[in-house]
Design a protein around this motif. Sequence first.
Motif, PDB file in Angstrom:
ATOM      1  N   THR A  30       0.849  -1.187   0.000  1.00 14.15           N
ATOM      2  CA  THR A  30       0.000   0.000   0.000  1.00 14.15           C
ATOM      3  C   THR A  30       0.886   1.238   0.000  1.00 14.15           C
ATOM      4  O   THR A  30       1.989   1.236   0.543  1.00 14.15           O
ATOM      5  CB  THR A  30      -0.940   0.033   1.223  1.00 14.15           C
ATOM      6  OG1 THR A  30      -0.174   0.096   2.427  1.00 14.15           O
ATOM      7  CG2 THR A  30      -1.851  -1.179   1.249  1.00 14.15           C
ATOM      8  N   GLY A  32       0.367   5.570   0.299  1.00 15.06           N
ATOM      9  CA  GLY A  32      -0.574   6.666   0.475  1.00 15.06           C
ATOM     10  C   GLY A  32       0.055   7.920   1.036  1.00 15.06           C
ATOM     11  O   GLY A  32       1.213   7.923   1.454  1.00 15.06           O
ATOM     12  N   ASN A  34      -1.410  12.048   2.759  1.00 12.15           N
ATOM     13  CA  ASN A  34      -2.482  12.967   3.122  1.00 12.15           C
ATOM     14  C   ASN A  34      -2.559  14.078   2.080  1.00 12.15           C
ATOM     15  O   ASN A  34      -1.551  14.557   1.591  1.00 12.15           O
ATOM     16  CB  ASN A  34      -2.210  13.559   4.512  1.00 12.15           C
ATOM     17  CG  ASN A  34      -3.235  14.599   4.871  1.00 12.15           C
ATOM     18  OD1 ASN A  34      -2.946  15.787   4.830  1.00 12.15           O
ATOM     19  ND2 ASN A  34      -4.429  14.173   5.195  1.00 12.15           N
ATOM     20  N   GLN A  39      -8.961  14.617   3.325  1.00 11.14           N
ATOM     21  CA  GLN A  39      -8.760  13.720   2.189  1.00 11.14           C
ATOM     22  C   GLN A  39      -7.378  13.072   2.226  1.00 11.14           C
ATOM     23  O   GLN A  39      -6.391  13.694   2.613  1.00 11.14           O
ATOM     24  CB  GLN A  39      -8.917  14.507   0.887  1.00 11.14           C
ATOM     25  CG  GLN A  39      -9.039  13.650  -0.335  1.00 11.14           C
ATOM     26  CD  GLN A  39      -9.341  14.491  -1.562  1.00 11.14           C
ATOM     27  OE1 GLN A  39      -8.731  15.520  -1.793  1.00 11.14           O
ATOM     28  NE2 GLN A  39     -10.302  14.035  -2.350  1.00 11.14           N
ATOM     29  N   ASP A  40      -7.344  11.811   1.819  1.00  8.40           N
ATOM     30  CA  ASP A  40      -6.099  11.066   1.684  1.00  8.40           C
ATOM     31  C   ASP A  40      -6.068  10.415   0.313  1.00  8.40           C
ATOM     32  O   ASP A  40      -7.107  10.187  -0.308  1.00  8.40           O
ATOM     33  CB  ASP A  40      -6.006   9.952   2.738  1.00  8.40           C
ATOM     34  CG  ASP A  40      -5.882  10.484   4.155  1.00  8.40           C
ATOM     35  OD1 ASP A  40      -5.229  11.527   4.344  1.00  8.40           O
ATOM     36  OD2 ASP A  40      -6.444   9.848   5.067  1.00  8.40           O
ATOM     37  N   MET A  42      -4.714   6.854  -1.525  1.00  7.66           N
ATOM     38  CA  MET A  42      -4.253   5.514  -1.186  1.00  7.66           C
ATOM     39  C   MET A  42      -4.313   4.626  -2.422  1.00  7.66           C
ATOM     40  O   MET A  42      -5.345   4.554  -3.100  1.00  7.66           O
ATOM     41  CB  MET A  42      -5.106   4.895  -0.074  1.00  7.66           C
ATOM     42  CG  MET A  42      -4.615   3.541   0.402  1.00  7.66           C
ATOM     43  SD  MET A  42      -2.937   3.539   1.086  1.00  7.66           S
ATOM     44  CE  MET A  42      -3.154   4.574   2.522  1.00  7.66           C
ATOM     45  N   ARG A 120       4.420   5.580   2.953  1.00  4.87           N
ATOM     46  CA  ARG A 120       3.628   6.774   3.229  1.00  4.87           C
ATOM     47  C   ARG A 120       4.511   7.988   2.963  1.00  4.87           C
ATOM     48  O   ARG A 120       5.669   8.022   3.369  1.00  4.87           O
ATOM     49  CB  ARG A 120       3.138   6.805   4.683  1.00  4.87           C
ATOM     50  CG  ARG A 120       2.265   5.621   5.076  1.00  4.87           C
ATOM     51  CD  ARG A 120       0.982   5.551   4.257  1.00  4.87           C
ATOM     52  NE  ARG A 120       0.127   4.464   4.677  1.00  4.87           N
ATOM     53  CZ  ARG A 120       0.055   3.271   4.096  1.00  4.87           C
ATOM     54  NH1 ARG A 120       0.810   2.987   3.056  1.00  4.87           N
ATOM     55  NH2 ARG A 120      -0.767   2.348   4.539  1.00  4.87           N
ATOM     56  N   TYR A 161      -8.276   8.899  -4.520  1.00  4.82           N
ATOM     57  CA  TYR A 161      -8.568   9.924  -3.518  1.00  4.82           C
ATOM     58  C   TYR A 161      -9.809   9.531  -2.742  1.00  4.82           C
ATOM     59  O   TYR A 161     -10.823   9.139  -3.323  1.00  4.82           O
ATOM     60  CB  TYR A 161      -8.773  11.284  -4.189  1.00  4.82           C
ATOM     61  CG  TYR A 161      -7.468  11.896  -4.620  1.00  4.82           C
ATOM     62  CD1 TYR A 161      -6.836  12.834  -3.820  1.00  4.82           C
ATOM     63  CD2 TYR A 161      -6.852  11.503  -5.804  1.00  4.82           C
ATOM     64  CE1 TYR A 161      -5.619  13.376  -4.202  1.00  4.82           C
ATOM     65  CE2 TYR A 161      -5.638  12.038  -6.190  1.00  4.82           C
ATOM     66  CZ  TYR A 161      -5.031  12.974  -5.382  1.00  4.82           C
ATOM     67  OH  TYR A 161      -3.822  13.513  -5.753  1.00  4.82           O
ATOM     68  N   TYR A 162      -9.709   9.642  -1.419  1.00  3.03           N
ATOM     69  CA  TYR A 162     -10.780   9.215  -0.528  1.00  3.03           C
ATOM     70  C   TYR A 162     -10.984  10.238   0.575  1.00  3.03           C
ATOM     71  O   TYR A 162     -10.024  10.875   1.021  1.00  3.03           O
ATOM     72  CB  TYR A 162     -10.418   7.883   0.154  1.00  3.03           C
ATOM     73  CG  TYR A 162     -10.214   6.746  -0.806  1.00  3.03           C
ATOM     74  CD1 TYR A 162     -11.280   5.936  -1.175  1.00  3.03           C
ATOM     75  CD2 TYR A 162      -8.954   6.464  -1.333  1.00  3.03           C
ATOM     76  CE1 TYR A 162     -11.099   4.877  -2.056  1.00  3.03           C
ATOM     77  CE2 TYR A 162      -8.765   5.415  -2.210  1.00  3.03           C
ATOM     78  CZ  TYR A 162      -9.839   4.624  -2.566  1.00  3.03           C
ATOM     79  OH  TYR A 162      -9.654   3.582  -3.435  1.00  3.03           O
ATOM     80  N   ARG A 164     -11.207  11.115   4.317  1.00  2.00           N
ATOM     81  CA  ARG A 164     -10.342  10.570   5.364  1.00  2.00           C
ATOM     82  C   ARG A 164     -10.868   9.283   5.965  1.00  2.00           C
ATOM     83  O   ARG A 164     -10.130   8.351   6.181  1.00  2.00           O
ATOM     84  CB  ARG A 164     -10.144  11.644   6.437  1.00  2.00           C
ATOM     85  CG  ARG A 164      -9.650  11.167   7.766  1.00  2.00           C
ATOM     86  CD  ARG A 164      -8.193  11.272   8.121  1.00  2.00           C
ATOM     87  NE  ARG A 164      -7.328  12.005   7.256  1.00  2.00           N
ATOM     88  CZ  ARG A 164      -6.975  13.278   7.413  1.00  2.00           C
ATOM     89  NH1 ARG A 164      -7.453  13.970   8.399  1.00  2.00           N
ATOM     90  NH2 ARG A 164      -6.146  13.851   6.583  1.00  2.00           N
ATOM     91  N   GLU A 166     -12.765   7.042   4.617  1.00  2.00           N
ATOM     92  CA  GLU A 166     -13.161   6.039   3.641  1.00  2.00           C
ATOM     93  C   GLU A 166     -12.003   5.367   2.911  1.00  2.00           C
ATOM     94  O   GLU A 166     -12.225   4.581   1.996  1.00  2.00           O
ATOM     95  CB  GLU A 166     -14.099   6.676   2.628  1.00  2.00           C
ATOM     96  CG  GLU A 166     -15.391   7.168   3.258  1.00  2.00           C
ATOM     97  CD  GLU A 166     -16.275   7.935   2.288  1.00  2.00           C
ATOM     98  OE1 GLU A 166     -16.011   7.903   1.070  1.00  2.00           O
ATOM     99  OE2 GLU A 166     -17.228   8.564   2.754  1.00  2.00           O
ATOM    100  N   THR A 167     -10.762   5.634   3.295  1.00  2.00           N
ATOM    101  CA  THR A 167      -9.633   4.987   2.616  1.00  2.00           C
ATOM    102  C   THR A 167      -9.714   3.469   2.816  1.00  2.00           C
ATOM    103  O   THR A 167     -10.077   3.011   3.897  1.00  2.00           O
ATOM    104  CB  THR A 167      -8.288   5.501   3.131  1.00  2.00           C
ATOM    105  OG1 THR A 167      -8.216   5.311   4.546  1.00  2.00           O
ATOM    106  CG2 THR A 167      -8.063   6.959   2.797  1.00  2.00           C
TER     107      THR A 167
END
Length: 172
Positions: A30, A32, A34, A39-40, A42, A120, A161-162, A164, A166-167
């Motif tokens: 993974t 990802g 911020n 919004q993040d 991932m 990250r 893009y999600y 925060r 909902e990632t």
Amino acid sequence: MVRRWLEANRRCEERGDWRPLADLYTEDATYGWNVGPGQDFMAVGRQEIRDLALGSEMGGLDGWSYPYQSILIDERRGEVVGFWKQVAAARRPDGSPYEVPGIGGSWFRYGGGLRWCWQRDWFDLGNVTAVFVEMLKAGVLSDGMRRRLERASSGAPVPGYYARTETPVPLW
């Protein structure tokens, strides 16, 4: 692994194509970062990392380099933290490069087999935006980056893009 990563980065910067870096991640890795207070971004799995994080998200950044300034390795935990700059090939009228002020970096977790299982990133979005706006006004922003900015301002959903909460995988 770190030497391998740095060499692969150098080659990708020369080509302006970061997608080959996906081969240095485990199949289920993974990646990802911020994007702001709500919004993040991932990418889940090697293919999303290739297509989204290293493909569409790095698209338009041809000519940019990300020289690492310092790297910290924790062999016991299998983690690496690298601090980098974001420097464009384009130059200001005074000859200085367009460079994002502040500190950018990547935090990696080693997954075995000379591959990362987790990454990250962090960077100052306000400074990134200010440099892109400056470059746009000066007429030196790449066509690819102009397309990315148009996509981002269109209001249409952007893959990866999600909100925060909902990632598919948490940042932490």
